[in-house]
Scaffold this motif. Structure first.
Motif, PDB file in Angstrom:
ATOM      1  N   ARG A 212      -6.196   3.287  12.381  1.00 46.16           N
ATOM      2  CA  ARG A 212      -4.889   2.837  12.896  1.00 46.16           C
ATOM      3  C   ARG A 212      -4.838   3.003  14.412  1.00 46.16           C
ATOM      4  NH1 ARG A 212      -2.686   4.779   7.600  1.00 46.16           N
ATOM      5  NH2 ARG A 212      -2.901   6.891   8.400  1.00 46.16           N
ATOM      6  N   PHE A 228      -1.944  -5.765   3.306  1.00 44.21           N
ATOM      7  CA  PHE A 228      -1.852  -4.526   2.520  1.00 44.21           C
ATOM      8  C   PHE A 228      -1.272  -3.411   3.409  1.00 44.21           C
ATOM      9  CE2 PHE A 228      -5.568  -7.004   1.133  1.00 44.21           C
ATOM     10  CZ  PHE A 228      -5.270  -7.241  -0.195  1.00 44.21           C
ATOM     11  N   ASP A 250       2.768  -6.905   1.944  1.00 42.00           N
ATOM     12  CA  ASP A 250       2.506  -5.980   0.836  1.00 42.00           C
ATOM     13  C   ASP A 250       3.295  -6.477  -0.368  1.00 42.00           C
ATOM     14  OD1 ASP A 250       1.284  -2.863   0.920  1.00 42.00           O
ATOM     15  OD2 ASP A 250       2.560  -3.311  -0.800  1.00 42.00           O
ATOM     16  N   THR A 251       2.849  -6.096  -1.564  1.00 39.91           N
ATOM     17  CA  THR A 251       3.605  -6.475  -2.761  1.00 39.91           C
ATOM     18  C   THR A 251       4.743  -5.505  -3.031  1.00 39.91           C
ATOM     19  OG1 THR A 251       1.824  -5.368  -3.955  1.00 39.91           O
ATOM     20  CG2 THR A 251       1.859  -7.769  -4.050  1.00 39.91           C
ATOM     21  N   ASP A 279       1.694 -11.531  -2.380  1.00 41.67           N
ATOM     22  CA  ASP A 279       0.321 -11.220  -2.762  1.00 41.67           C
ATOM     23  C   ASP A 279      -0.589 -11.721  -1.638  1.00 41.67           C
ATOM     24  OD1 ASP A 279      -2.278 -11.406  -3.768  1.00 41.67           O
ATOM     25  OD2 ASP A 279      -1.585 -11.900  -5.786  1.00 41.67           O
ATOM     26  N   VAL A 280      -1.363 -10.820  -1.070  1.00 43.45           N
ATOM     27  CA  VAL A 280      -2.210 -11.187   0.076  1.00 43.45           C
ATOM     28  C   VAL A 280      -3.128 -12.363  -0.274  1.00 43.45           C
ATOM     29  CG1 VAL A 280      -4.172 -10.397   1.470  1.00 43.45           C
ATOM     30  CG2 VAL A 280      -2.131  -8.956   1.253  1.00 43.45           C
ATOM     31  N   ASP A 300      -6.762  -4.064   4.623  1.00 37.85           N
ATOM     32  CA  ASP A 300      -6.942  -2.707   4.085  1.00 37.85           C
ATOM     33  C   ASP A 300      -6.508  -2.653   2.622  1.00 37.85           C
ATOM     34  OD1 ASP A 300      -7.374   0.030   3.934  1.00 37.85           O
ATOM     35  OD2 ASP A 300      -5.409   0.537   4.752  1.00 37.85           O
TER      36      ASP A 300
HETATM   37  N1  SAH Z   1      -2.874   0.030   5.253  1.00 40.15           N
HETATM   38  C1  SAH Z   1      -2.034   1.015   4.611  1.00 40.15           C
HETATM   39  C2  SAH Z   1      -2.587   1.471   3.273  1.00 40.15           C
HETATM   40  C3  SAH Z   1      -2.834   0.357   2.278  1.00 40.15           C
HETATM   41  S1  SAH Z   1      -2.856   0.870   0.631  1.00 40.15           S
HETATM   42  C4  SAH Z   1      -1.801   2.189   5.555  1.00 40.15           C
HETATM   43  O1  SAH Z   1      -2.352   2.211   6.655  1.00 40.15           O
HETATM   44  O2  SAH Z   1      -1.041   3.094   5.190  1.00 40.15           O
HETATM   45  C5  SAH Z   1      -2.886  -0.640  -0.225  1.00 40.15           C
HETATM   46  C6  SAH Z   1      -1.552  -1.386  -0.290  1.00 40.15           C
HETATM   47  O3  SAH Z   1      -1.821  -2.649  -0.875  1.00 40.15           O
HETATM   48  C7  SAH Z   1      -0.468  -0.763  -1.135  1.00 40.15           C
HETATM   49  O4  SAH Z   1       0.679  -0.584  -0.350  1.00 40.15           O
HETATM   50  C8  SAH Z   1      -0.183  -1.792  -2.252  1.00 40.15           C
HETATM   51  O5  SAH Z   1       1.197  -1.903  -2.558  1.00 40.15           O
HETATM   52  C9  SAH Z   1      -0.688  -3.064  -1.634  1.00 40.15           C
HETATM   53  N2  SAH Z   1      -1.170  -4.124  -2.546  1.00 40.15           N
HETATM   54  C10 SAH Z   1      -1.951  -4.017  -3.637  1.00 40.15           C
HETATM   55  N3  SAH Z   1      -2.312  -5.230  -4.098  1.00 40.15           N
HETATM   56  C11 SAH Z   1      -1.753  -6.135  -3.267  1.00 40.15           C
HETATM   57  C12 SAH Z   1      -1.766  -7.571  -3.186  1.00 40.15           C
HETATM   58  N4  SAH Z   1      -2.462  -8.290  -4.074  1.00 40.15           N
HETATM   59  N5  SAH Z   1      -1.101  -8.162  -2.177  1.00 40.15           N
HETATM   60  C13 SAH Z   1      -0.405  -7.430  -1.279  1.00 40.15           C
HETATM   61  N6  SAH Z   1      -0.367  -6.080  -1.295  1.00 40.15           N
HETATM   62  C14 SAH Z   1      -1.014  -5.447  -2.272  1.00 40.15           C
END
Ligand code: SAH
Length: 396
Positions: A212, A228, A250-251, A279-280, A300
């Motif tokens: 980060r 994510f 994020d979802t 959904d990403v 991520d």
């Molecule tokens: N980058 C973040 C941590 C990511 S953890 C940080 O720095 O704190 C992974 C995240 O992906 C979670 O918040 C989860 O809700 C999200 N997630 C899981 N599958 C997903 C999808 N298909 N699309 C979007 N978000 C998703």
């Protein structure tokens, strides 16, 4: 007398190299009766002592080593010694980097298999993941209270892996005050809100702290896509680095709501930040079809691989999102891409990213490499402890 676990002939090699696991196939017999998680002495087929370990009859990992010393008892004093040793390193890091939160115990890498403890300010969040860790719960809690009398303890052992160990999921306050709904912590000059009771894992992904920070360097004037995002740590960092705009995806709406509050808490320009619940995998395609372009993309995702059977599918998933991301980058743009799947080796991940570039029809240069932050160390005898890896790629 301590129950003895006798290994099959020739199966002592990994223990002699101090790898802390005994797999079911290596066990010849158990001499005596042991309860779930009870301490046993692991011996070679001649009965020679090798290690003191926790018995996990329902897991493929039949025993996890607490100690290599025959004269060391697994009691409160043992956990106090382990905690103090772990703490020395974290206190040094915390002071150097101005942190008030860190992973205090990273399981095997701190000599405590199945034990995860994160510190957020004066709250300790405990995850007991193995039968042995659960069996030692009273000793672990006493030792923690002895070492950190000023800290409240909260249990987040609501993790599915416990089922493999024959354990129920547990969660709730243990000692001291209840954590507030959102606790502010400090990370490299950012204030971030952590939901200890309801957030993912122990509340926050401390392991990505250094990545980060690295984002800040690439963010100047950039249009950023933070995939994510969870609670927006990367987004806050990108805004601090002077980005033009950052879209966090994020979802989880709860996570995005906290992400927005995190931007506000740091008095950053909210008009530059967007929060998209989607959904990403789908959103990247929509952005591609709409001709959206970015200068910096952070990728991520959560763990895609729980076991070896899922590895091939996970490779396709990683390749897919990385290919799409590269297609969305302006020439000279940066992709920061991560995998937190322990079963995904760094070399394989690099190859997947390289293949993604080929499929995207773009040229990618690896310019920086990332791993979990130093409060998540990797003990030399347990290289599996390295689970988080990442690359910054310049995509031309
Ligand atoms: N980058 C973040 C941590 C990511 S953890 C940080 O720095 O704190 C992974 C995240 O992906 C979670 O918040 C989860 O809700 C999200 N997630 C899981 N599958 C997903 C999808 N298909 N699309 C979007 N978000 C998703």
């Amino acid at each position: 007398m301590t129950v003895r676990l006798i290994l099959a002939k020739g199966r002592e090699k990994s223990l002699l190299r101090r790898h802390p696991w005994v797999f079911s196939g290596a066990v010849a017999r158990l001499e005596g009766k042991a309860q779930l998680g009870e301490t046993v002495d692991v011996c070679d087929h001649n009965g020679k002592f090798l290690a003191r370990a926790a018995w996990s009859p329902q897991s493929q990992i039949r025993a996890r080593v607490w100690s290599w010393q025959q004269d060391e008892s697994i009691d409160i004093a043992f956990f106090v010694r382990r905690f103090e040793q772990a703490r020395q390193w974290r206190d040094w890091l915390a002071q150097k980097d101005g942190l008030d939160s860190y992973r205090l115990i990273a399981g095997e890498s701190d000599g405590l298999p199945g034990v995860t403890i994160d510190r957020f300010g004066n709250f300790l969040v405990l995850q007991l993941l193995s039968a042995g860790a659960e069996y030692q719960r009273p000793a672990i809690l006493s030792a923690l209270q002895q070492c950190f009398p000023q800290c409240a303890i909260y249990d987040r052992s609501d993790v599915a892996v416990r089922k493999k160990e024959g354990l129920e999921l547990t969660q709730g306050p243990v000692t001291g005050e209840l954590p507030p709904p959102l606790l502010p912590i400090t990370e490299h000059g950012m204030k971030l809100l952590v939901d200890i009771q309801g957030g993912h894992k122990t509340g926050y992904y401390l392991d990505q702290r250094d990545s980060r920070l690295a984002t800040r360097r690439y963010a100047q004037d950039a249009r950023v896509l933070n995939c994510f995002s969870y609670t927006g740590g990367f987004a806050v960092s990108a805004l601090m680095g002077g980005c033009r705009e950052v879209i966090s995806v994020d979802t989880s709406q709860e996570a995005l709501d906290v992400a927005r509050q995190n931007v506000e808490l740091n008095e950053l320009d909210l008009s530059r930040a967007q929060f998209v619940r989607d959904d990403v995998f789908k959103l990247l395609r929509r952005y591609r079809d709409a001709g959206e372009k970015f200068d910096l993309i952070i990728m991520d995702p959560p763990k895609f691989v729980e076991n070896k059977n899922q590895l091939a599918g996970a490779c396709r998933g990683y390749k897919d999102i990385n290919m799409l991301a590269m297609q969305l980058l302006n020439p000279g743009g940066i992709l920061m891409t991560f995998s937190c799947s322990g079963l995904m080796a760094t070399e394989l991940f690099q190859k997947i990213v390289a293949d993604a570039a080929l499929d995207a029809g773009r040229e990618a240069q690896f310019i920086e490499q990332f791993r979990q932050a130093a409060d998540h160390p990797v003990i030399a005898t347990y290289p599996e402890g390295l689970y988080l890896k990442g690359f910054a790629c310049r995509v031309v």
